[in-house]
Scaffold this motif. Structure first.
Motif, mmCIF file in Angstrom:
data_model
loop_
_atom_site.group_PDB
_atom_site.id
_atom_site.type_symbol
_atom_site.label_atom_id
_atom_site.label_comp_id
_atom_site.label_asym_id
_atom_site.label_seq_id
_atom_site.Cartn_x
_atom_site.Cartn_y
_atom_site.Cartn_z
ATOM 1 N N ARG A 36 0.829 -1.209 0.000
ATOM 2 C CA ARG A 36 0.000 0.000 0.000
ATOM 3 C C ARG A 36 0.862 1.257 0.000
ATOM 4 O O ARG A 36 0.564 2.222 -0.710
ATOM 5 C CB ARG A 36 -0.932 -0.004 1.216
ATOM 6 C CG ARG A 36 -1.830 1.223 1.294
ATOM 7 C CD ARG A 36 -2.696 1.191 2.540
ATOM 8 N NE ARG A 36 -3.579 0.023 2.524
ATOM 9 C CZ ARG A 36 -4.409 -0.274 3.521
ATOM 10 N NH1 ARG A 36 -4.451 0.500 4.603
ATOM 11 N NH2 ARG A 36 -5.185 -1.336 3.438
ATOM 12 N N GLU A 37 1.944 1.249 0.771
ATOM 13 C CA GLU A 37 2.837 2.414 0.806
ATOM 14 C C GLU A 37 3.547 2.590 -0.530
ATOM 15 O O GLU A 37 3.748 3.716 -0.991
ATOM 16 C CB GLU A 37 3.849 2.248 1.942
ATOM 17 C CG GLU A 37 3.216 2.373 3.326
ATOM 18 C CD GLU A 37 4.163 1.975 4.447
ATOM 19 O OE1 GLU A 37 4.106 2.603 5.521
ATOM 20 O OE2 GLU A 37 4.957 1.032 4.252
ATOM 21 N N HIS A 38 3.927 1.487 -1.162
ATOM 22 C CA HIS A 38 4.511 1.580 -2.493
ATOM 23 C C HIS A 38 3.505 2.141 -3.488
ATOM 24 O O HIS A 38 3.865 2.902 -4.400
ATOM 25 C CB HIS A 38 4.987 0.200 -2.965
ATOM 26 C CG HIS A 38 6.318 -0.204 -2.407
ATOM 27 N ND1 HIS A 38 7.493 0.429 -2.749
ATOM 28 C CD2 HIS A 38 6.660 -1.188 -1.530
ATOM 29 C CE1 HIS A 38 8.507 -0.137 -2.113
ATOM 30 N NE2 HIS A 38 8.032 -1.110 -1.364
ATOM 31 N N MET A 39 2.244 1.778 -3.345
ATOM 32 C CA MET A 39 1.199 2.279 -4.250
ATOM 33 C C MET A 39 1.017 3.783 -4.096
ATOM 34 O O MET A 39 0.902 4.501 -5.094
ATOM 35 C CB MET A 39 -0.114 1.546 -3.978
ATOM 36 C CG MET A 39 -0.091 0.073 -4.375
ATOM 37 S SD MET A 39 -1.625 -0.795 -3.978
ATOM 38 C CE MET A 39 -2.734 -0.102 -5.211
ATOM 39 N N VAL A 40 0.994 4.260 -2.850
ATOM 40 C CA VAL A 40 0.837 5.699 -2.613
ATOM 41 C C VAL A 40 2.023 6.472 -3.184
ATOM 42 O O VAL A 40 1.854 7.483 -3.873
ATOM 43 C CB VAL A 40 0.685 5.984 -1.101
ATOM 44 C CG1 VAL A 40 0.714 7.483 -0.830
ATOM 45 C CG2 VAL A 40 -0.609 5.380 -0.573
ATOM 46 N N ALA A 41 3.230 5.974 -2.896
ATOM 47 C CA ALA A 41 4.426 6.642 -3.415
ATOM 48 C C ALA A 41 4.447 6.609 -4.937
ATOM 49 O O ALA A 41 4.792 7.604 -5.587
ATOM 50 C CB ALA A 41 5.684 5.962 -2.857
ATOM 51 N N GLY A 42 4.056 5.488 -5.531
ATOM 52 C CA GLY A 42 4.040 5.373 -6.990
ATOM 53 C C GLY A 42 3.030 6.314 -7.629
ATOM 54 O O GLY A 42 3.301 6.913 -8.681
ATOM 55 N N ALA A 43 1.848 6.444 -7.002
ATOM 56 C CA ALA A 43 0.816 7.339 -7.534
ATOM 57 C C ALA A 43 1.291 8.793 -7.530
ATOM 58 O O ALA A 43 1.128 9.521 -8.513
ATOM 59 C CB ALA A 43 -0.466 7.197 -6.730
ATOM 60 N N ILE A 44 1.880 9.214 -6.421
ATOM 61 C CA ILE A 44 2.371 10.594 -6.314
ATOM 62 C C ILE A 44 3.492 10.846 -7.323
ATOM 63 O O ILE A 44 3.509 11.857 -8.029
ATOM 64 C CB ILE A 44 2.853 10.886 -4.883
ATOM 65 C CG1 ILE A 44 1.684 10.809 -3.904
ATOM 66 C CG2 ILE A 44 3.524 12.258 -4.799
ATOM 67 C CD1 ILE A 44 2.098 10.899 -2.451
ATOM 68 N N ALA A 45 4.427 9.893 -7.390
ATOM 69 C CA ALA A 45 5.551 10.046 -8.323
ATOM 70 C C ALA A 45 5.071 10.066 -9.767
ATOM 71 O O ALA A 45 5.552 10.861 -10.588
ATOM 72 C CB ALA A 45 6.552 8.910 -8.115
ATOM 73 N N GLY A 46 4.108 9.195 -10.097
ATOM 74 C CA GLY A 46 3.606 9.136 -11.471
ATOM 75 C C GLY A 46 2.917 10.418 -11.896
ATOM 76 O O GLY A 46 3.137 10.918 -13.006
ATOM 77 N N MET A 47 2.073 10.962 -11.039
ATOM 78 C CA MET A 47 1.372 12.199 -11.358
ATOM 79 C C MET A 47 2.352 13.360 -11.482
ATOM 80 O O MET A 47 2.229 14.199 -12.384
ATOM 81 C CB MET A 47 0.324 12.492 -10.290
ATOM 82 C CG MET A 47 -0.799 11.468 -10.238
ATOM 83 S SD MET A 47 -2.014 11.794 -8.920
ATOM 84 C CE MET A 47 -2.769 13.300 -9.543
ATOM 85 N N PHE A 48 3.347 13.405 -10.595
ATOM 86 C CA PHE A 48 4.343 14.483 -10.648
ATOM 87 C C PHE A 48 5.163 14.394 -11.928
ATOM 88 O O PHE A 48 5.409 15.405 -12.609
ATOM 89 C CB PHE A 48 5.255 14.383 -9.426
ATOM 90 C CG PHE A 48 6.277 15.485 -9.332
ATOM 91 C CD1 PHE A 48 5.917 16.743 -8.879
ATOM 92 C CD2 PHE A 48 7.591 15.267 -9.708
ATOM 93 C CE1 PHE A 48 6.844 17.771 -8.792
ATOM 94 C CE2 PHE A 48 8.533 16.282 -9.624
ATOM 95 C CZ PHE A 48 8.167 17.540 -9.166
ATOM 96 N N GLU A 49 5.569 13.179 -12.288
ATOM 97 C CA GLU A 49 6.384 12.991 -13.495
ATOM 98 C C GLU A 49 5.606 13.379 -14.748
ATOM 99 O O GLU A 49 6.107 14.086 -15.621
ATOM 100 C CB GLU A 49 6.828 11.526 -13.574
ATOM 101 C CG GLU A 49 7.624 11.172 -14.833
ATOM 102 C CD GLU A 49 6.770 10.521 -15.881
ATOM 103 O OE1 GLU A 49 7.072 10.695 -17.083
ATOM 104 O OE2 GLU A 49 5.794 9.842 -15.527
#
Length: 285
Positions: A36-49
């Motif tokens: 779940r923590e990887h999912m949250v970090a991935g979502a934030i990173a993906g949107m920012f990128e």
């Protein structure tokens, strides 16, 4: 009292700031964090990128379509940017960003969540098989595990991303003073469905998977290899990994994967934008 703090619990002046930064990015974080923590970090990173690189993505889409609609040589990147800004407006570089942000969060959350879960599962079984065979070496190389986990993650996330990716690219081709540029995101989705059918939202999905699977496999293999290479330059017992190290490894991985799969990306873009002004129609992949 925690080491590195004074009697009041505040960081001591002798404790360098870089140690705090490095401590946050320990290599073991990959396994300590939950899916779940990887999912949250991935979502934030993906949107920012996607948000940061969207103008370049618009230029890339225009250049991939331009060569199919005219025999003239494809303009350079600076020339294409000047053409879009002067003939339309600077806002045209961001046309369609809403579509990609809506899908980038869920898609990247799914991507990184599946990747980390698949990587743990495959590594566990790989090591168990090695122990059962009384072998000191893993049954398959680590690179194969990373590639398989990356490919598995892509199969799930790309399906979520595909419809809005189609909408995004069609909006990126919109020209100034046309109905398309005045439509909102959801009105544009309705327009695509009315004119081209619901299946148009999944146009080029096969080519997307054909491109994204090797892209993701290559990206994660190179990323993990880059991390190991950077760690090899550290002193013995130092497994700290700074944010800069992650950026370097990610840049090398992204550039390598993009260079290898760019021809397939051109095919995907052309299939997804069929029927738009200046875009040719194709019978299939």
């Amino acid at each position: 009292m925690v080491a590195g703090e004074n009697e009041r619990g505040q960081p001591s002046s002798s404790s360098p700031v870089v140690d705090v930064v490095d401590e946050v990015f320990e290599l073991e974080d990959d396994t300590r964090f939950s899916p779940r923590e990887h999912m949250v970090a991935g979502a934030i990173a993906g949107m920012f990128e996607h948000a940061c690189m969207f103008p370049i993505d618009t230029v890339k889409t225009r250049m991939q379509i331009y060569s199919s609609s005219t025999p003239a040589p494809t303009p350079s990147i600076p020339a294409m940017i000047r053409s879009i800004v002067s003939n339309e407006s600077p806002r045209a570089l961001w046309r369609g960003v809403g579509a990609v942000l809506i899908s980038a969060g869920p898609a990247h959350a799914l991507h990184f969540g599946v990747y980390e879960s698949a990587k743990r599962f495959l590594f566990q079984h790989n090591n168990n098989d090695s122990n059962n065979n009384n072998n000191n070496y893993a049954v398959v190389p680590n690179a194969v595990v990373h590639a398989a986990a990356g490919a598995t993650a892509t199969l799930s996330s790309e399906t979520v991303m595909a419809p809005m990716d189609v909408v995004k690219q069609r909006m990126q081709l919109g020209e100034a003073n046309t109905l398309k540029t005045r439509l909102g995101l959801f009105a544009f989705v309705r327009r695509v469905v009315e004119l081209h059918g619901f299946s148009a939202l999944f146009a080029g999905l096969s080519s997307s998977l054909l491109m994204a699977v090797p892209f993701s496999a290559t990206q994660f293999v190179v990323y993990e290899a880059s991390k190991e290479t950077l760690l090899a330059t550290r002193s013995a017992g130092n497994n700290s990994f700074s944010a800069r190290d992650h950026c370097v490894a990610g840049a090398v991985a992204g550039a390598s994967a993009s260079a290898m799969t760019n021809p397939l990306d051109v095919v995907k873009t052309r299939l997804q934008t069929q029927g738009e002004r200046g875009a040719r129609r194709y019978k299939g992949l």
